[in-house]
Design an enzyme around this catalytic site. Structure first.
Site, mmCIF file in Angstrom:
data_model
loop_
_atom_site.group_PDB
_atom_site.id
_atom_site.type_symbol
_atom_site.label_atom_id
_atom_site.label_comp_id
_atom_site.label_asym_id
_atom_site.label_seq_id
_atom_site.Cartn_x
_atom_site.Cartn_y
_atom_site.Cartn_z
ATOM 1 N N ARG A 326 36.641 100.091 9.874
ATOM 2 C CA ARG A 326 36.007 101.447 10.095
ATOM 3 C C ARG A 326 34.649 101.358 10.287
ATOM 4 N NH1 ARG A 326 37.275 107.335 9.561
ATOM 5 N NH2 ARG A 326 39.472 106.715 9.142
ATOM 6 N N GLU A 729 34.643 113.592 3.915
ATOM 7 C CA GLU A 729 33.685 112.213 3.977
ATOM 8 C C GLU A 729 32.605 112.636 4.795
ATOM 9 O OE1 GLU A 729 36.724 108.377 3.363
ATOM 10 O OE2 GLU A 729 37.309 109.848 4.861
#
Length: 780
Positions: A326, A729
């Site tokens: 990621r 997030e």
């Protein structure tokens, strides 16, 4: 005031979805009535466990004498790997590289060797220190540099993303530069430590109350360790006192040890480590070193990027593969690179096994992306915000990511522009530059940085959720789903969805604890997907029940199906309107099923890791933040003076909850990039293992002026739950603006001609070092 708060929660004054509702646990938090695992009334015969851990970071365990531990006051039993009836492994990957208890190889300081069970927690804790272990100690690998010098052993398969002719584009670029950036890790510092309470039942049954973001994984791990089926294990989570990713996999150890002890002794067992033991044993946010080469032109447009993201992963794989993946997925942030190559290096080190942390590698990738922009800006003498604008994703030809997903919902330029106007960025920047000219010691800085964050698990199979909805004959509703509540407001949001679906008040919806006994095979509450997944699953269950009720009403009252509508507080059936509970009572008499399961799987996503291609994200969440700081050039100390945020939540399910997430996310990100510093000594011992040595932000560290706004009239283009967007997030990465504001302030001592290359965390020591370095270089 109490009645007003109750009305606000119940949804009396407006519809449940899209309006601000207080967190369902807020009154309990204030009153001290919210129950966590350690607050549950002690079962009869409760015992306490504690972990005995290694005192070296690398080597071999030659012998382990536990006689003194067994003979200590109050000790009931001592368990080692030999006492595990199943498999001595709690690895969340197929690599099986994480034993519950070490047997020979010691791979980090604080690695569990045994568990001691005693009558009280304090007696167990004291006894755990009495073991006599003999080691053959070896030099540990502590950081990325040491791991690379030793040959660069990896904990898992690395990833490469590539698009275009990188070598050719670099060679053809009018200008090129190389650099490296260190990006620090971060301790989760959840207020509730890791904890588990295991209660044995008849046959092989065992119930585990645990603070975890992933009940189904804990269920599976307990079953593996005990050598029983998952159907014999029930895991329950009502709420966590914070998680931030630190309880996605790391709760497995504590749950499995508590369950092992309870199974062995046939008595309930609780395991709760002290804060410093928790910090020493459990993993952190991965710290990275980003090496990069950039090709660009005099107008500040990037032509090519070649980057390597090397991470300190620790002693086993854990989630380091997906985390470092990621980081590459977000090494573009909002920017289009015509040619790009990115590679990950998930490096083995003799430190705790780093793990998920809010953003899951994305923040580290974005910090690197913003460094690329900063490098180009200082090299060309252009304003960093202008360089950001010139490199944003655009239309066809400038809309494909390094992983070959087309950016279809790009609103970054609009968000940047609106925030720039809203906070009067340009006027303030000019004033700051002018003030710095006459201020020899205190220098101010300002920066505006954007965020584009992909929403979905990159492990495609995790993008699913289940829910269970019961409607009782009095019209009240019980709701259960696989998502866990860690303070982020997931429970209240999904309850709002259910209340809205039935047209009832929130006071009629009972939020019940997450349990594997009701909804099986659930995904972790992570990847910002809690509301997206569980909200849709709950809505699916509601729609199933509503279809049954509609069909019943159609037949019972002789109307068309289209004449039945669920309205706020009532149900319209033809020309009549009745209360929801009246419809339910009638349906029950007619033997209509009033319970349903719901399921949701995110559409459109796919990912081929070997090819480095796919559509891993369902959509992107956007935001931008402008931060203003002041630094003392004599000491390196600083203040975050003002922050303005504009964030994209789509059609917000609960603006109050979302704003809270944005504020909290920013402050947590600010701590990561400024004050929170992890330090290990040469022996591999964590020095920053307590609040006395590890500085998280406190109330006085918050920005003096803190303006947070949600982007209006921007529903998600994808059919998510009520067209909302994830907000767990993405806000953390808004704090990158604070790092770049500090960099701007440092650059002022060199008249903004020299790139400060300020690494993270930008502690006062690092800021002072950067000031002196820029000043010395400017004087040459």
């Amino acid at each position: 005031m109490a009645d007003a708060r109750r009305r606000l929660y119940m949804g009396v004054e407006s519809g449940p979805v899209g309006s601000s509702r207080i967190h369902d646990s807020a009154p309990k938090h204030v009153a001290g009535e919210a129950l966590y695992v350690d607050d549950v009334a002690a079962p009869e015969g409760l015992l306490h466990a504690y972990l005995g851990t290694s005192t070296i970071a690398h080597g071999r365990l030659l012998s382990l004498d536990l006689d003194a531990v067994r003979q200590a006051p109050g000790v009931i039993a001592v368990l080692t790997a030999a006492d595990i009836p199943g498999v001595n492994d709690i690895s969340s990957t197929h690599l099986h590289d994480e034993p519950v208890f070490a047997t020979q190889a010691i791979l980090f300081h604080g690695q569990p060797l045994f568990a001691v069970v005693a009558e009280t927690r304090e007696l167990a804790r004291q006894a755990a220190t009495l073991a006599n272990a003999e080691y053959a100690e070896e030099a540990p690998l502590i950081d990325v540099a040491a791991a690379r010098r030793a040959g660069g052993k990896l904990v898992t398969e690395p990833l490469k993303l590539e698009r275009g002719d990188v070598a050719g584009a670099l060679a053809a670029s009018p200008r090129r530069l190389k650099g490296a950036m260190a990006i620090g890790g971060q301790e989760h510092f959840y207020l509730e430590s890791q904890i588990a309470l295991a209660i044995p039942g008849e046959d092989e049954d065992i119930a585990v109350l645990v603070s975890t973001q992933h009940p189904s994984e804990v269920q599976h791990m307990v079953a593996v360790v005990l050598g029983i089926g998952s159907h014999a294990v029930t895991v329950e989570v009502r709420r966590m006192g914070g998680g931030f990713g630190g309880k996605e996999t790391q709760a497995n150890l504590f749950a499995c040890v508590a369950a092992l002890c309870a199974r062995k002794l046939k008595r309930p067992v609780k395991l709760r480590p002290d804060r410093d033991d928790d910090m020493a044993i459990t993993g952190k946010r991965h710290d990275f070193v980003c090496d990069y080469e950039i090709g660009f032109d005099d107008e500040g447009r990037i032509h090519a990027v070649d980057a390597i993201y090397a991470a300190r992963c620790g002693w086993n794989a854990d989630l380091s593969g997906p985390v470092t993946d990621r980081a590459l997925f977000h090494m573009d942030n909002c920017y289009f690179y015509p040619a790009v190559r990115a590679r990950s290096e998930p490096l083995f080190t003799n430190t705790c096994s780093n793990t998920a942390f809010r953003g899951f590698g994305g923040p580290q990738g974005m910090v690197g992306a913003e460094r690329f922009i900063e490098e180009v800006a200082y090299a060309t003498g252009l304003d960093p915000l202008e360089v950001r604008r010139r490199n944003l994703y655009g239309g066809p030809g400038r809309d494909v990511t390094p992983y070959h997903q087309t950016v279809e919902d790009n609103i970054a330029a609009d968000v940047i522009g609106e925030l720039e106007r809203r906070c009067d960025y340009q006027t303030r920047k000019a004033a700051i530059r002018e003030a710095n000219r006459t201020s020899p010691i205190v220098k101010r800085g300002i920066a505006l940085t954007p965020v584009k964050f992909g929403i979905s698990f990159t492990a495609t199979w995790f993008n699913q959720a289940g829910a269970l909805v019961h409607v009782y004959t009095d019209g009240t509703v019980a709701l259960n789903h696989g998502g866990t509540e860690m303070g982020q407001g997931l429970y209240i949001k999904v309850a709002q969805v259910v209340a809205h679906a039935f047209g009832i008040g929130l006071d009629q919806v009972k939020i019940t604890a997450t349990t594997t006994g009701k909804v099986p095979n659930t995904s972790a509450t992570a990847a910002s997907s809690g509301s997206d997944l569980n909200g849709m699953a709950a809505l699916d269950a509601c729609e199933t029940i509503k279809k049954r009720l509609t069909e019943f009403a159609r037949k019972h009252w002789q109307v068309e199906a289209g004449d039945v509508a669920f309205l706020p507080g009532r149900v319209k059936i033809g020309a009549r309107e009745i209360a929801f509970k009246e419809l339910i009572a009638a349906a029950y008499i007619a033997r209509v099923q009033l319970s349903a399961t719901g399921f949701y799987a995110t559409p459109k996503i796919h990912w081929d890791r070997k090819a480095g291609r796919g559509h891993p994200f369902y959509y992107f969440a956007y935001g931008a933040a402008a931060a203003e700081v002041a630094i003392d050039t004599l000491t390196g100390e600083y203040k975050i003076e003002r922050v303005d945020i504009l964030h994209d939540c789509g059609q917000s399910l609960n603006p109050a909850i979302d704003k809270g997430q944005i504020e909290g996310g920013f402050v947590q990100g600010m701590g990561w990039l400024t004050t929170e510093e992890l330090v290990w000594d040469r022996k591999g011992r964590l020095w920053t293992h307590a609040p006395s040595t590890y500085k998280i932000p406190v109330a006085s560290d918050r920005p003096r002026i803190f303006n947070v706004h949600l982007l209006e009239n921007a529903p998600n283009r994808e059919p998510t739950i009520h067209r909302s967007k994830a907000v767990g997030e993405p806000p953390l990465m808004l704090a990158i603006s604070a790092l770049h504001a500090l960099s701007d302030a440092v650059a002022s001592v060199g008249d903004h001609r020299i790139c400060p290359r300020l690494d993270a965390p930008a502690t006062p020591e690092r800021v002072l070092d950067a000031v002196e370095r820029v000043r010395a270089e400017a004087a040459r």
